[in-house]
Design a protein around this motif. Sequence first.
Motif, short mmCIF file in Angstrom:
data_model
loop_
_atom_site.label_atom_id
_atom_site.label_comp_id
_atom_site.label_asym_id
_atom_site.label_seq_id
_atom_site.Cartn_x
_atom_site.Cartn_y
_atom_site.Cartn_z
N TYR A 1 5.12 63.69 24.62
CA TYR A 1 6.53 63.39 24.82
C TYR A 1 7.11 62.45 23.76
O TYR A 1 8.29 62.13 23.80
CB TYR A 1 6.75 62.77 26.21
N PRO B 1 5.32 60.53 33.09
CA PRO B 1 5.73 61.39 34.20
C PRO B 1 5.29 60.81 35.54
O PRO B 1 4.15 60.39 35.71
CB PRO B 1 5.02 62.71 33.90
N ASP C 1 -1.24 67.37 32.71
CA ASP C 1 0.20 67.38 32.40
C ASP C 1 0.66 68.79 32.02
O ASP C 1 1.77 69.20 32.38
CB ASP C 1 0.49 66.42 31.25
N ASN D 1 1.82 70.96 34.88
CA ASN D 1 3.21 70.75 35.27
C ASN D 1 4.17 71.47 34.35
O ASN D 1 5.14 72.10 34.78
CB ASN D 1 3.54 69.26 35.28
N ILE D 2 3.91 71.38 33.05
CA ILE D 2 4.81 71.97 32.06
C ILE D 2 4.82 73.49 32.17
O ILE D 2 5.88 74.12 32.17
CB ILE D 2 4.39 71.52 30.64
N CYS E 1 7.77 70.21 35.15
CA CYS E 1 7.92 69.00 34.34
C CYS E 1 9.40 68.66 34.24
O CYS E 1 10.21 69.50 33.83
CB CYS E 1 7.32 69.22 32.95
N ASP E 2 9.75 67.45 34.63
CA ASP E 2 11.13 66.99 34.67
C ASP E 2 11.97 67.88 35.59
O ASP E 2 13.07 68.30 35.25
CB ASP E 2 11.75 66.95 33.27
#
Length: 752
Positions: free
Chosen positions: A150, A157, A316, A319-320, A325-326
């Motif tokens: 990031y 996150p 991570d 999630n992406i 993610c976000d």
Amino acid sequence: MALQTFPRICPTCEASCGLVIEADPDSGVVGRVSGDPAHPSSKGYVCPKSQAIKALREDPDRLTRPLIRDGEGFREASWEEALDFAAAGLRRVVADHGSSALGIYLGNPTAHVAALQLVGGSLLSAMPAQLTGAAAIDNFARNMVDAYLYGDIGNVPVPDVDRTEFFLIFGANPAVSNGSMFGAPGMPGRLKRLRARGGRLVVVDPRRTPTAELADDHFAIRPGTDALLALAMIDTLFREGLVRLGRLEGHVSGLDELRAVAAQFPAERVAPLTGIAAERITQLARDFAAAGSAAAYSRVGINTQSFGTLGVWAIDCLNILTGNCDAEGGVIFPEGSLPVFTRDPYVGDQPPHGRWHSRVSGAPELGATMPTHAMWEDVETPGPGRIRGMTIIAGNPVLSNPNAGRVAAALDSLEFLVAVDIYLNETTRFADVILPPGDHLRHSEFTLIWNNWMVEDVISWSPRILPPDPDGRTDWSIINGLAARFIGMDEAAYDLRCAVEYLSRQAPQLPRLPAGADLAGLLAGADGEDWPERIFDILLRGGKNGDGFGSHPGGLSLARLRESPAGISHGPMQHGRLPQAIATPDGKIALAAAPFLADIPRLEQAIDDGRFAHGTLRLIGRREMRSNNSWMHNLQPLVKGPKRCTAMISPADAIRLGIDEGDEVRLRSRVGEITLPARITDEVGIGTVCVPHGWSEALDGSRLGLAHSLDGANYNRLSDDAEFDVPSGCASFNGTPIVVELARTIAQQDAA
């Protein structure tokens, strides 16, 4: 004597729960400590660690006056004498060995005392030194992934636990910790509510932790193999066409490279290595991808293993790749009312990593901090640049760093050591001077560093409860008093310099700070009875929800917090900061950053070498509700009850080794050994031995009467400093190979 009630932020962990403390300011008597039902986030929740706030001030072993070494022991000294002595000793080291001969070690409590967070940068500007500490012990892998994925160490996150439909936890125990890099007071209740609304909770952990006890499913993974499991799940997502980037479509790079790496680790290959059946791995990936919202979260158990960076990275990526993610109910990147404390982004093409390297092994810095193993190398190894003097602030590296014996020897070899600490413990016994901060209730406290890792944007400030001690000093005045003397500056002038330097660094993150503001002038007119409070007032007023120094009436200020003693909430943290907050050079999430790919051959070599094969006992740590840091084991409310410093061993391993419940067992690794009672339990699987981290051991020169009476064992006599996460340098505590033997059998052999 009538006790009054006062609100207070609990300082013992990052959840920062609200407390109500009964006290009499006139006599200094403190009564009951309980949860504050008016606190916006914790809502009255309280855990046993809250009782430390009272027990600590009543502990007869707690230091209240500075100590200076006198022969083999210590003598009490005045603050003027002690600070002058400390500064002169450190200056002497620099005069004899040069400006690179100093080191600074920051312990975990520095993240829980706002004043210590405010002075760190200023201390380094006055006293240039090699820096290491708690972050390098259990957080570097997380920092590394944040930096490269990031673009900024501060982009962390956080699981949106209150809105997710599927919570997948790797190597974390939030039911006990209340979240780590993920502040959520009352976590057991939140997890129960998740399941009550139809959500699913899955835990991946070698031990059936209290969090796993609450879960729908527990995957008892073999220690150190989490990266393999996550990569196999990623492979399943690609193979079965389950990749959905969602709103981040077009904002990621390296998708094909990630697919190729994951293809090397299909479920069928990693199943015998992880101890988890291939069909369970693939189904877990499918279920995670199919959930309406899902959050994969990793913490200390992943960070502190030999492949920590790969593990955090792959988790991570889950999630992406699934659009979580976000995203609401996935992981979010909170933006609270205060600046992000830990920002360290790319500068051009240079990440906040590898800008310089350690003298001996060439270990790269991360976030301006060196790995702990590199610090001890630099202390031990002769030659130009050797560290000969150190300042240790609120840390006990002899208990908290791998290979405790080596750490102790390194500290003993220093020419001068300053310790800012409240105890004469396993580490400070080597000090030349010990500077103890005063009673926590005699100064105000406020949330700072944790604000942007919380699930809710809660701002709290606690006024001091008891009057200042005229013979004591706060953390702020100790650190700045030392730094001012080191450079020969008036202490009051240095306080102003420190405050201005801190605010100058934070100014770009203060949208309501007046343009071209004179920071010294703002400080002169700021609210607050000391420097930390005045800085806090400016951070509040200049922040995104501040009153803008009058331009936004009703906004945050210290005055407004005085009117809301339990704290103010601006509601749950929200998603939506990406892609704008991505700070990589191309503005995209770097799924295939070079350091991640470069570590794959090491993972392959570990498989070829049989590192993950059956037959070897592996050590893991554990966290318990009554324990967070080493200093807590000298407090009666936190150690009462059954003996907790035990070695958990599976029934099958116990039978094989001839061990019964309560037997004294000796655990040996490459670097050391400890002896402690066995606890036979199915909480751990075959091949896993679990020992709590941070327990004291009785050593000459330390003064921790209660802790030493408990016959604890130092976990880090066993953890191996030669085993660390290579990309980040993070220490590896989990997965250390050990031998377990019945202590009486060894004694019989020795007698024969």
